[in-house]
Design a protein around this motif. Structure first.
Motif, mmCIF file in Angstrom:
data_model
loop_
_atom_site.group_PDB
_atom_site.id
_atom_site.type_symbol
_atom_site.label_atom_id
_atom_site.label_comp_id
_atom_site.label_asym_id
_atom_site.label_seq_id
_atom_site.Cartn_x
_atom_site.Cartn_y
_atom_site.Cartn_z
ATOM 1 N N LYS A 60 0.863 -1.180 0.000
ATOM 2 C CA LYS A 60 0.000 0.000 0.000
ATOM 3 C C LYS A 60 0.892 1.219 0.000
ATOM 4 C CE LYS A 60 -3.964 -2.120 2.128
ATOM 5 N NZ LYS A 60 -5.019 -2.008 3.101
ATOM 6 N N PHE A 61 0.412 2.260 -0.672
ATOM 7 C CA PHE A 61 1.232 3.442 -0.858
ATOM 8 C C PHE A 61 0.481 4.701 -0.460
ATOM 9 C CE2 PHE A 61 2.230 0.240 -4.078
ATOM 10 C CZ PHE A 61 3.530 -0.055 -3.709
ATOM 11 N N GLN A 62 1.246 5.693 -0.027
ATOM 12 C CA GLN A 62 0.697 7.017 0.234
ATOM 13 C C GLN A 62 0.564 7.743 -1.103
ATOM 14 O OE1 GLN A 62 3.067 9.214 3.046
ATOM 15 N NE2 GLN A 62 3.169 7.520 4.492
ATOM 16 N N PRO A 63 -0.256 8.787 -1.159
ATOM 17 C CA PRO A 63 -0.323 9.576 -2.396
ATOM 18 C C PRO A 63 1.029 10.229 -2.687
ATOM 19 C CG PRO A 63 -2.126 10.128 -0.906
ATOM 20 C CD PRO A 63 -1.187 9.249 -0.144
ATOM 21 N N ILE A 64 1.320 10.412 -3.962
ATOM 22 C CA ILE A 64 2.518 11.144 -4.385
ATOM 23 C C ILE A 64 2.355 12.589 -3.920
ATOM 24 C CG2 ILE A 64 3.880 11.920 -6.374
ATOM 25 C CD1 ILE A 64 3.964 8.915 -6.217
ATOM 26 N N LEU A 65 3.428 13.172 -3.397
ATOM 27 C CA LEU A 65 3.388 14.562 -2.927
ATOM 28 C C LEU A 65 4.627 15.312 -3.392
ATOM 29 C CD1 LEU A 65 2.290 14.011 0.792
ATOM 30 C CD2 LEU A 65 0.862 14.834 -1.094
ATOM 31 N N LEU A 66 4.494 16.625 -3.532
ATOM 32 C CA LEU A 66 5.656 17.467 -3.759
ATOM 33 C C LEU A 66 6.396 17.588 -2.431
ATOM 34 C CD1 LEU A 66 4.143 20.297 -5.989
ATOM 35 C CD2 LEU A 66 5.573 18.373 -6.709
ATOM 36 N N GLU A 67 7.689 17.364 -2.477
ATOM 37 C CA GLU A 67 8.511 17.403 -1.268
ATOM 38 C C GLU A 67 9.853 18.047 -1.586
ATOM 39 O OE1 GLU A 67 9.083 13.787 0.922
ATOM 40 O OE2 GLU A 67 7.042 13.068 0.534
ATOM 41 N N CYS A 68 10.567 18.396 -0.544
ATOM 42 C CA CYS A 68 11.942 18.870 -0.678
ATOM 43 C C CYS A 68 12.843 17.658 -0.893
ATOM 44 C CB CYS A 68 12.342 19.615 0.591
ATOM 45 S SG CYS A 68 14.086 20.073 0.619
ATOM 46 N N CYS B 82 16.332 21.883 -5.822
ATOM 47 C CA CYS B 82 15.657 22.708 -4.819
ATOM 48 C C CYS B 82 15.267 24.084 -5.353
ATOM 49 C CB CYS B 82 16.560 22.874 -3.596
ATOM 50 S SG CYS B 82 16.853 21.339 -2.688
ATOM 51 N N ALA B 83 15.537 24.347 -6.626
ATOM 52 C CA ALA B 83 15.217 25.653 -7.218
ATOM 53 C C ALA B 83 13.704 25.864 -7.259
ATOM 54 C CB ALA B 83 15.815 25.740 -8.623
ATOM 55 N N PRO B 84 13.259 27.116 -7.216
ATOM 56 C CA PRO B 84 11.820 27.392 -7.195
ATOM 57 C C PRO B 84 11.066 26.915 -8.437
ATOM 58 C CG PRO B 84 13.093 29.400 -6.739
ATOM 59 C CD PRO B 84 14.069 28.307 -7.070
ATOM 60 N N ASN B 85 11.742 26.768 -9.573
ATOM 61 C CA ASN B 85 11.069 26.334 -10.797
ATOM 62 C C ASN B 85 11.010 24.817 -10.933
ATOM 63 O OD1 ASN B 85 13.948 26.197 -11.359
ATOM 64 N ND2 ASN B 85 13.383 25.891 -13.497
ATOM 65 N N VAL B 86 11.443 24.073 -9.914
ATOM 66 C CA VAL B 86 11.483 22.617 -9.995
ATOM 67 C C VAL B 86 10.420 22.010 -9.076
ATOM 68 C CG1 VAL B 86 12.880 20.546 -9.594
ATOM 69 C CG2 VAL B 86 13.917 22.575 -10.611
ATOM 70 N N LEU B 87 9.608 21.145 -9.683
ATOM 71 C CA LEU B 87 8.648 20.354 -8.921
ATOM 72 C C LEU B 87 9.328 19.033 -8.617
ATOM 73 C CD1 LEU B 87 5.554 20.891 -11.256
ATOM 74 C CD2 LEU B 87 6.190 22.227 -9.227
ATOM 75 N N PHE B 88 9.487 18.707 -7.346
ATOM 76 C CA PHE B 88 10.122 17.452 -6.963
ATOM 77 C C PHE B 88 9.094 16.633 -6.193
ATOM 78 C CE2 PHE B 88 12.632 14.385 -4.710
ATOM 79 C CZ PHE B 88 13.602 14.040 -5.637
ATOM 80 N N ALA B 89 8.821 15.430 -6.694
ATOM 81 C CA ALA B 89 7.773 14.596 -6.109
ATOM 82 C C ALA B 89 8.357 13.305 -5.567
ATOM 83 C CB ALA B 89 6.709 14.290 -7.157
ATOM 84 N N VAL B 90 7.717 12.826 -4.497
ATOM 85 C CA VAL B 90 8.157 11.600 -3.834
ATOM 86 C C VAL B 90 6.936 10.729 -3.574
ATOM 87 C CG1 VAL B 90 9.278 10.631 -1.776
ATOM 88 C CG2 VAL B 90 10.079 12.807 -2.728
ATOM 89 N N ALA C 157 11.533 14.647 -10.787
ATOM 90 C CA ALA C 157 11.480 16.105 -10.828
ATOM 91 C C ALA C 157 11.030 16.577 -12.200
ATOM 92 C CB ALA C 157 12.855 16.690 -10.506
ATOM 93 N N LEU C 158 10.440 17.753 -12.213
ATOM 94 C CA LEU C 158 10.077 18.405 -13.453
ATOM 95 C C LEU C 158 10.487 19.865 -13.331
ATOM 96 C CD1 LEU C 158 7.070 17.663 -15.625
ATOM 97 C CD2 LEU C 158 7.860 19.992 -15.409
ATOM 98 N N ALA C 159 11.474 20.259 -14.131
ATOM 99 C CA ALA C 159 11.951 21.639 -14.137
ATOM 100 C C ALA C 159 11.106 22.437 -15.117
ATOM 101 C CB ALA C 159 13.423 21.690 -14.541
ATOM 102 N N LEU C 160 10.455 23.472 -14.608
ATOM 103 C CA LEU C 160 9.609 24.329 -15.447
ATOM 104 C C LEU C 160 10.486 25.385 -16.102
ATOM 105 C CD1 LEU C 160 6.673 24.683 -12.924
ATOM 106 C CD2 LEU C 160 6.712 23.286 -15.005
ATOM 107 N N ASN C 161 10.706 25.235 -17.391
ATOM 108 C CA ASN C 161 11.510 26.160 -18.184
ATOM 109 C C ASN C 161 10.578 26.959 -19.080
ATOM 110 O OD1 ASN C 161 14.081 25.042 -17.303
ATOM 111 N ND2 ASN C 161 13.514 23.246 -18.495
#
Length: 154
Positions: free
Chosen positions: A3-11, A46-54, A67-71
């Motif tokens: 069983k898994f927790q939902p994916i979340l944006l994290e540091c 850790c940049a503000p334009n990067v979505l990092f999910a765990v 990660a997804l870097a928003l360019n």
């Protein structure tokens, strides 16, 4: 079945998440000549334009990340990794769908990535998820070790 927790944006700067990134590097770096590994470092993640999910197990073990870097004009997928013991359960697809949805909320619907030609499983995964091959993009130089993929959502 796990069983898994939902994916979340994290540091990404957490010991168990850093261990995932180190495992990814330990797998990828030996596959290619020196200087052709294109992973981004922790500061960039850790940049503000990067979505990092765990993604985590019900017991909070970090088992998948990406990660997804928003360019300007596109988002670039980076650092996608699933612990080997948890592969084949659809977690990478859940993570990818999550990152694409989060990027779309921020106005991004064009996704690109670079991966290595020896990572056949990764290439097949992205192609199953609607990505197609394209020419190099951004600041990438021509490199026979690289495969470039993209996906455009409505």
């Amino acid at each position: 079945m796990n069983k898994f927790q939902p994916i979340l944006l994290e540091c990404p700067n957490q010991p168990e998440v850093l261990a995932l990134i180190e495992a990814l590097d330990a797998y990828q770096i030996p596959l290619y000549p020196q200087g052709t590994h294109h992973g981004i470092n922790l500061d960039a993640l850790c940049a503000p334009n990067v979505l990092f999910a765990v993604g985590r197990t019900e017991g909070a073990e970090a088992i998948v990340c990406g990660a997804l870097a928003l360019n300007p004009g596109y988002g670039e997928l980076k650092r996608m990794f699933t612990k080997p013991a948890f592969r084949g359960q659809g977690l990478a697809r859940v993570l990818l769908t999550f990152l694409e949805a989060e990027a779309q909320k921020r106005g991004c619907s064009h996704f690109m990535l670079e991966t290595g030609y020896r990572q056949l499983e990764a290439i097949a995964f992205y192609e199953r998820c609607g990505y197609s091959r394209r020419s190099r993009f951004g600041e990438y130089e021509a490199d026979p070790n690289s495969v470039f993929l993209e996906k455009l959502l409505d």
